[in-house]
Design an enzyme around this catalytic site. Structure first.
Site, PDB file in Angstrom:
ATOM      1  N   ASP A 186      -4.816  -8.206  -4.802  1.00 12.10           N
ATOM      2  CA  ASP A 186      -5.096  -9.370  -3.963  1.00 12.10           C
ATOM      3  C   ASP A 186      -5.387 -10.611  -4.794  1.00 12.10           C
ATOM      4  O   ASP A 186      -5.062 -11.733  -4.383  1.00 12.10           O
ATOM      5  CB  ASP A 186      -6.273  -9.087  -3.027  1.00 12.10           C
ATOM      6  CG  ASP A 186      -5.831  -8.459  -1.715  1.00 12.10           C
ATOM      7  OD1 ASP A 186      -4.657  -8.604  -1.358  1.00 12.10           O
ATOM      8  OD2 ASP A 186      -6.665  -7.808  -1.056  1.00 12.10           O
TER       9      ASP A 186
ATOM     10  N   CYS B  74      -9.711  -2.281 -10.789  1.00 20.59           N
ATOM     11  CA  CYS B  74      -9.215  -1.171  -9.972  1.00 20.59           C
ATOM     12  C   CYS B  74      -7.886  -1.493  -9.310  1.00 20.59           C
ATOM     13  O   CYS B  74      -7.382  -0.706  -8.522  1.00 20.59           O
ATOM     14  CB  CYS B  74     -10.253  -0.778  -8.918  1.00 20.59           C
ATOM     15  SG  CYS B  74     -10.580  -2.057  -7.686  1.00 20.59           S
TER      16      CYS B  74
ATOM     17  N   GLU C  78     -11.447 -10.499  -5.934  1.00 19.27           N
ATOM     18  CA  GLU C  78     -10.021 -10.478  -5.593  1.00 19.27           C
ATOM     19  C   GLU C  78      -9.541 -11.789  -4.971  1.00 19.27           C
ATOM     20  O   GLU C  78      -8.481 -11.823  -4.334  1.00 19.27           O
ATOM     21  CB  GLU C  78      -9.695  -9.297  -4.676  1.00 19.27           C
ATOM     22  CG  GLU C  78     -10.677  -9.072  -3.548  1.00 19.27           C
ATOM     23  CD  GLU C  78     -10.479  -7.727  -2.851  1.00 19.27           C
ATOM     24  OE1 GLU C  78      -9.374  -7.158  -2.945  1.00 19.27           O
ATOM     25  OE2 GLU C  78     -11.424  -7.271  -2.203  1.00 19.27           O
TER      26      GLU C  78
ATOM     27  N   HIS D 128       0.815  -1.209   0.000  1.00 20.24           N
ATOM     28  CA  HIS D 128       0.000   0.000   0.000  1.00 20.24           C
ATOM     29  C   HIS D 128       0.850   1.262   0.000  1.00 20.24           C
ATOM     30  O   HIS D 128       0.435   2.292  -0.532  1.00 20.24           O
ATOM     31  CB  HIS D 128      -0.958  -0.025   1.189  1.00 20.24           C
ATOM     32  CG  HIS D 128      -2.011  -1.065   1.059  1.00 20.24           C
ATOM     33  ND1 HIS D 128      -1.885  -2.320   1.605  1.00 20.24           N
ATOM     34  CD2 HIS D 128      -3.182  -1.076   0.377  1.00 20.24           C
ATOM     35  CE1 HIS D 128      -2.944  -3.043   1.292  1.00 20.24           C
ATOM     36  NE2 HIS D 128      -3.748  -2.325   0.553  1.00 20.24           N
TER      37      HIS D 128
END
Length: 569
Positions: free
Chosen positions: A469, A516, A445, A190
């Site tokens: 993921d 996304c 995901e 992240h």
């Protein structure tokens, strides 16, 4: 000049002085026996520290412009600091326990908080968190303990650290950081995602980087090559400045795509959305020509909240009220006008730890497989209901879509829809306006979700592929682990085939599907996704003009030919 090798996590190049982040230290509470003649001095220390914290908070209320909610919280803290009952309990405990005030205060604070939590009253239970927060500040003062404030990082610095907490990465959007040099993390971590979002070059996986770099040392961060250049000579600095100028020129040239639609050479249209983590980033999305918001990561609201009052003299411990959330969602919706805004419900747990008393903490051997995302929201439904209330209240200010993370089963979707209907009933009863037709979709995901996507499609308004993921879970690679980062491969045949299956299921059910994850914002992978049939891609705002440019260079047939070769044996 020395070169430190790592892994490219965010492209670009930056030059700046090293700023080494200190390692976070645990606050240790000493315990010692005191003599009778020390009792009075320990009590006096408590009174002095309490008065100092009171004065700090009072000064903040007088001199700073906080919102109404912050003022209410800080005023509550002032009342607690002057509560005669609790104050006397602490003073008496110094006499009875004959221990130093730090230990006594810690014990009495925990006792009092537990008493409030066990009261059976929701309001009093919430006050337990407040008392721990405010007297935690008194403890810090008694211990002379000062947590490092990430806001101290100066503009133009290269941040050097073993790791960065996701909550600390809020600084990336507030400072002109020259680059990141980290030991831990991966290309899909992240921190890396946020660095790319703000166009900050980053290199991760550098062994013992804090031991190899001196504070204030001149560094060059080469995000293309995955290198850190230590104490470069003048010729090298000049060379890199020219490269940076060339990159800026390229970025400037891309501005011609801002007001143009995303389309192929033969005219097939695409929708390019932005991934954001804060309301402020919505303005950046508009500046880059986004067709809407494809992913609003709401967990950063919780992380930012955990820091806000703490930096101002208190602590919220990550709690985000309905009102704070409502204002944030409303701001994004109003910024985007009639363009769609997809807001993901809280995706906490796993690698995104949030210090919040409302979020249950459980001991997990494998947190990435444990209580996270939608599982956490259903485990603690009060958090989900509060978030849904805020979302529905904000829905009248724009074009809202709600997205559920880490869905693996139809029953999860149905449960959330049931909770959403209950929230709608409450809002109607209270006379609060909302849009009852907000679409609720899901993220694909996991392999389970992709394989069962045909079933999930009949219960979902839309799909969004979370490729980060999906890759991690499909091929069993921890995307935050630099040791296995070379094996993290979004082009793995299994990943691509699961994506293809999901697109086909969505098409058969007649629901929209987008991507996304980070794949959507990279040239090579965006080409593959477009060739598979995706017409909606969501990415870091700064990548939108880049992907517009690359799509304009191909026909649909060319994209399909490239993609078909990628998913064949």
């Amino acid at each position: 000049m020395n070169i430190l090798l790592g892994i490219s996590a965010s492209p670009g190049m930056g030059i700046g002085k090293a700023f080494i982040l200190p390692e976070e230290q645990e606050r240790l509470i000493p315990k010692r026996v005191i003599q009778d003649d020390e009792i009075e001095s320990e009590q006096a220390r408590f009174r002095t520290a309490t008065a100092s914290v009171y004065q700090q908070i009072e000064n903040h209320l007088k001199t700073q412009s906080a919102n109404d909610l912050q003022n209410v919280i800080l005023e509550t803290y002032l009342l607690m600091l002057t509560d005669p009952v609790f104050t006397q309990e602490v003073l008496d405990a110094v006499v009875s326990m004959k221990n130093n005030i730090e230990h006594v205060l810690q014990v009495k604070t925990e006792e009092y908080a537990e008493r409030l939590r066990s009261s059976g009253n929701d309001y009093l239970s919430e006050r337990a968190q407040d008392i721990e927060d405010v007297f935690g500040r008194v403890l810090d003062l008694l211990l002379d303990y000062h947590q490092f404030n990430i806001e101290q990082v100066p503009d133009g610095a290269v941040i050097v650290a073993r790791t960065m907490k996701t909550s600390d990465t809020v600084i990336l959007g507030k400072r002109r950081i020259a680059g990141l040099a980290l030991t831990e993390g991966g290309v899909a971590s992240h921190v890396a995602i946020l660095a790319r979002s703000f166009g900050i070059p980053a290199v991760v996986g550098i062994p013992d980087v804090t031991g190899q770099v001196e504070d204030g040392e001149e560094l060059i961060v080469d995000g293309q090559l995955g290198e850190i250049l230590k104490s470069p000579d003048l010729a090298t600095i000049t060379q890199y400045r020219a490269k940076i100028a060339s990159e800026e020129k390229y970025r400037s040239a891309l501005k011609r795509f801002r007001d143009k639609p995303a389309q192929t050479e033969d005219g097939t249209r695409f929708k390019l959305y932005a991934n954001i983590g804060t309301p402020e980033e919505a303005r950046l999305a508009v500046e880059e020509g986004a067709d809407g918001i494809g992913l609003f990561r709401t967990e950063f609201l919780f992380m930012e909240s955990a820091k806000r009052i703490n930096d101002e003299g208190g602590s919220l411990s990550g709690s985000v009220s309905e009102e704070i959330q409502f204002e944030a969602y409303k701001q994004v919706l109003e910024t985007m006008g009639d363009k769609p805004v997809t807001i993901r419900t809280l995706d906490a747990g796993g690698d995104k730890l949030i210090d919040c008393k409302e979020i249950p903490s459980v001991s997990e051997k494998n947190p990435l497989m444990g209580l996270r995302a939608i599982r956490l929201s259903l485990y603690a439904p009060k958090i989900l209901r509060t978030q849904l209330r805020a979302l529905y209240r904000a829905s009248v200010y724009g074009n809202l879509k709600i997205m559920l993370p880490l869905i693996t089963d139809v029953s999860q979707v149905d449960t959330v829809i049931g909770i959403a209907k209950g929230v709608q009933m409450d809002l109607r009863a209270e006379g609060i306006a909302f849009n009852p037709d907000v679409p609720i979709g899901i993220m694909i995901e996991t392999a389970a979700a992709a394989i069962c996507s045909d079933c999930l499609a009949t219960h979902s308004a839309f799909f969004s592929l979370g490729t980060n993921d999906l890759t991690q879970y499909t091929i069993g690679i921890d995307r935050e682990n630099p040791a296995v980062a070379p094996n993290y491969n979004e082009f793995h045949l299994a990943v691509l085939r699961l994506i293809k299956r999901t697109i086909e299921s969505a098409k058969a059910a007649g629901i929209p599907v987008s991507a996304c994850g980070e794949m959507a914002g990279r040239k090579e992978s965006a080409i593959i996704l477009a060739g598979m049939g995706l017409r909606e891609l969501s990415m870091s705002p700064k990548q939108i003009p880049v992907i517009k440019e690359i799509l304009s260079s191909f026909t649909v047939q060319e994209l399909e030919n490239i993609s078909s070769r990628s998913i064949s044996d």
